[in-house]
Design a protein around this motif. Sequence first.
Motif, short mmCIF file in Angstrom:
data_model
loop_
_atom_site.label_atom_id
_atom_site.label_comp_id
_atom_site.label_asym_id
_atom_site.label_seq_id
_atom_site.Cartn_x
_atom_site.Cartn_y
_atom_site.Cartn_z
N THR A 45 42.79 67.00 -27.32
CA THR A 45 42.74 65.72 -28.03
C THR A 45 41.54 64.94 -27.50
OG1 THR A 45 45.14 65.77 -28.19
CG2 THR A 45 44.09 63.63 -28.52
N THR A 46 40.58 64.67 -28.36
CA THR A 46 39.31 64.10 -27.90
C THR A 46 39.25 62.60 -28.15
OG1 THR A 46 38.23 66.19 -28.36
CG2 THR A 46 36.79 64.28 -28.16
N ILE A 47 38.90 61.85 -27.11
CA ILE A 47 38.72 60.40 -27.24
C ILE A 47 37.45 60.15 -28.05
CG2 ILE A 47 38.27 58.24 -26.01
CD1 ILE A 47 39.69 59.53 -23.57
N THR A 76 37.39 61.49 -17.12
CA THR A 76 36.86 62.57 -17.95
C THR A 76 35.66 63.29 -17.31
OG1 THR A 76 35.68 60.90 -19.24
CG2 THR A 76 37.74 61.70 -20.16
N GLY A 77 35.67 63.37 -15.99
CA GLY A 77 34.71 64.21 -15.28
C GLY A 77 33.26 63.92 -15.64
N TRP A 79 31.92 63.97 -18.35
CA TRP A 79 31.82 63.26 -19.64
C TRP A 79 32.19 61.78 -19.49
CZ3 TRP A 79 33.76 68.01 -18.64
CH2 TRP A 79 33.20 69.10 -19.30
N VAL A 83 32.31 58.62 -22.42
CA VAL A 83 33.54 57.94 -22.84
C VAL A 83 33.46 56.44 -22.55
CG1 VAL A 83 36.04 57.83 -22.49
CG2 VAL A 83 34.91 60.05 -22.63
N GLY A 98 27.77 74.71 -12.26
CA GLY A 98 27.96 75.79 -11.29
C GLY A 98 28.61 76.97 -11.98
N GLY A 177 31.15 75.67 -15.03
CA GLY A 177 31.75 74.35 -15.20
C GLY A 177 30.78 73.30 -14.68
N ARG A 179 30.06 69.78 -12.42
CA ARG A 179 30.52 68.85 -11.38
C ARG A 179 29.97 67.46 -11.72
NH1 ARG A 179 27.66 73.04 -8.95
NH2 ARG A 179 28.91 74.60 -7.85
N ALA A 205 31.96 65.14 -7.71
CA ALA A 205 30.98 66.18 -7.40
C ALA A 205 31.63 67.52 -7.04
CB ALA A 205 30.04 65.70 -6.31
N MET A 206 31.32 68.04 -5.84
CA MET A 206 31.78 69.38 -5.47
C MET A 206 33.17 69.37 -4.85
SD MET A 206 28.20 70.71 -3.88
CE MET A 206 28.52 72.45 -3.97
N LEU A 207 33.80 68.19 -4.79
CA LEU A 207 35.07 68.09 -4.05
C LEU A 207 36.22 67.54 -4.87
CD1 LEU A 207 33.70 66.80 -0.62
CD2 LEU A 207 34.60 69.07 -1.14
N GLY A 208 36.12 67.67 -6.19
CA GLY A 208 37.13 67.06 -7.05
C GLY A 208 38.53 67.58 -6.82
N LEU A 209 38.63 68.87 -6.53
CA LEU A 209 39.96 69.42 -6.30
C LEU A 209 40.48 68.99 -4.93
CD1 LEU A 209 41.11 72.77 -7.61
CD2 LEU A 209 41.99 71.92 -5.47
N SER A 210 39.62 69.08 -3.93
CA SER A 210 40.03 68.70 -2.57
C SER A 210 40.46 67.23 -2.52
CB SER A 210 38.88 68.91 -1.59
OG SER A 210 38.25 70.13 -1.82
#
Length: 241
Positions: A45-47, A76-77, A79, A83, A98, A177, A179, A205-210
């Motif tokens: 579903t796109t804003i 939205t990362g 993007w 947005v 990356g 993907g 970053r 950046a490179m640490l979004g999951l952490s």
Amino acid sequence: MEPEVEVNVRGGVLYPIDCHLHPGDLMQTIYQYLQSNGVQFHLNTTIEGFEKEGRKVSKVITDKGDFTADAFVLATGSWLPIVTKHLGIELLLQAGKGYSMTFENVEKNLHQPAILVDDRVAMTPMGTDLRMGGTMEISGLQSPMLIKRVQAIFKAAKNYYPNLPVSFPSSEKIWWGWRPLSPDGLPYIGRHSAFDNLVLSGGHAMLGLSLAAATGKLVEEIVGGKKTSMDIAAFNVERYN
Ligand SMILES: Cc1cc2nc3c(=O)[nH]c(=O)nc-3n(C[C@H](O)[C@H](O)[C@H](O)COP(=O)(O)OP(=O)(O)OC[C@H]3O[C@@H](n4cnc5c(N)ncnc54)[C@H](O)[C@@H]3O)c2cc1C
């Protein structure tokens, strides 16, 4: 430390409390947990825009209909600036692409994840699978795959682990993907002063999951009007205004 594969290095630094995970499994687990606890997801579903009422965002307009809410969190990362632009908010952020390759059922696999610092490549064993990833390509959000960059990751891995039993994959097996990069490398987390019910969260950046769990905690505190558990001044979403 690596009983199955030869390691072509002079030495390394071991971080015993470092850990790793399978991002897809983590996301599936969180998704199922939230769904079974009453959270509704509107996938794909796109804003496309927003409606405003005074100092409030009143509605988000999407390709699947409009949604109202008391509070809006935009996360939205890469993007995020696209947005926020719908709300007249300019954010300095660009995408850093990356690539990664995941090899399944690797006969002789690594036992330790490793960062090959000189080549900026991350090696992650995931059970019997092995993922290698890296590179930081500043080429926007629409650029095609650059096979040379993927080959460089593979070459570095083979240089460090000469007898690793993997072959260069076909292009459909290569993942990439983006970053979300801010100029100072710090995320944007917090309210925007133009609106009373808008929180932005992105640019990890490179640490979004952490950093996801800590960010989620901060966002929950901000939305709930609580004192944040740490000083978030450095993450000010308007620091470049
Ligand atoms: C190769 C690679 C390796 C990485 N390794 C690690 C690592 O080891 N550890 C780590 O911590 N991090 C790692 N990262 C970084 C991590 O992936 C990012 O920091 C993280 O994904 C950012 O999370 P996010 O939720 O802000 O954005 P994203 O994960 O990009 O999510 C943003 C979401 O918003 C959606 N979206 C965009 N526009 C719209 C719109 N208009 N309407 C609706 N939805 C929209 C997108 O589809 C996407 O689902 C890596 C990244 C790459 C590329």
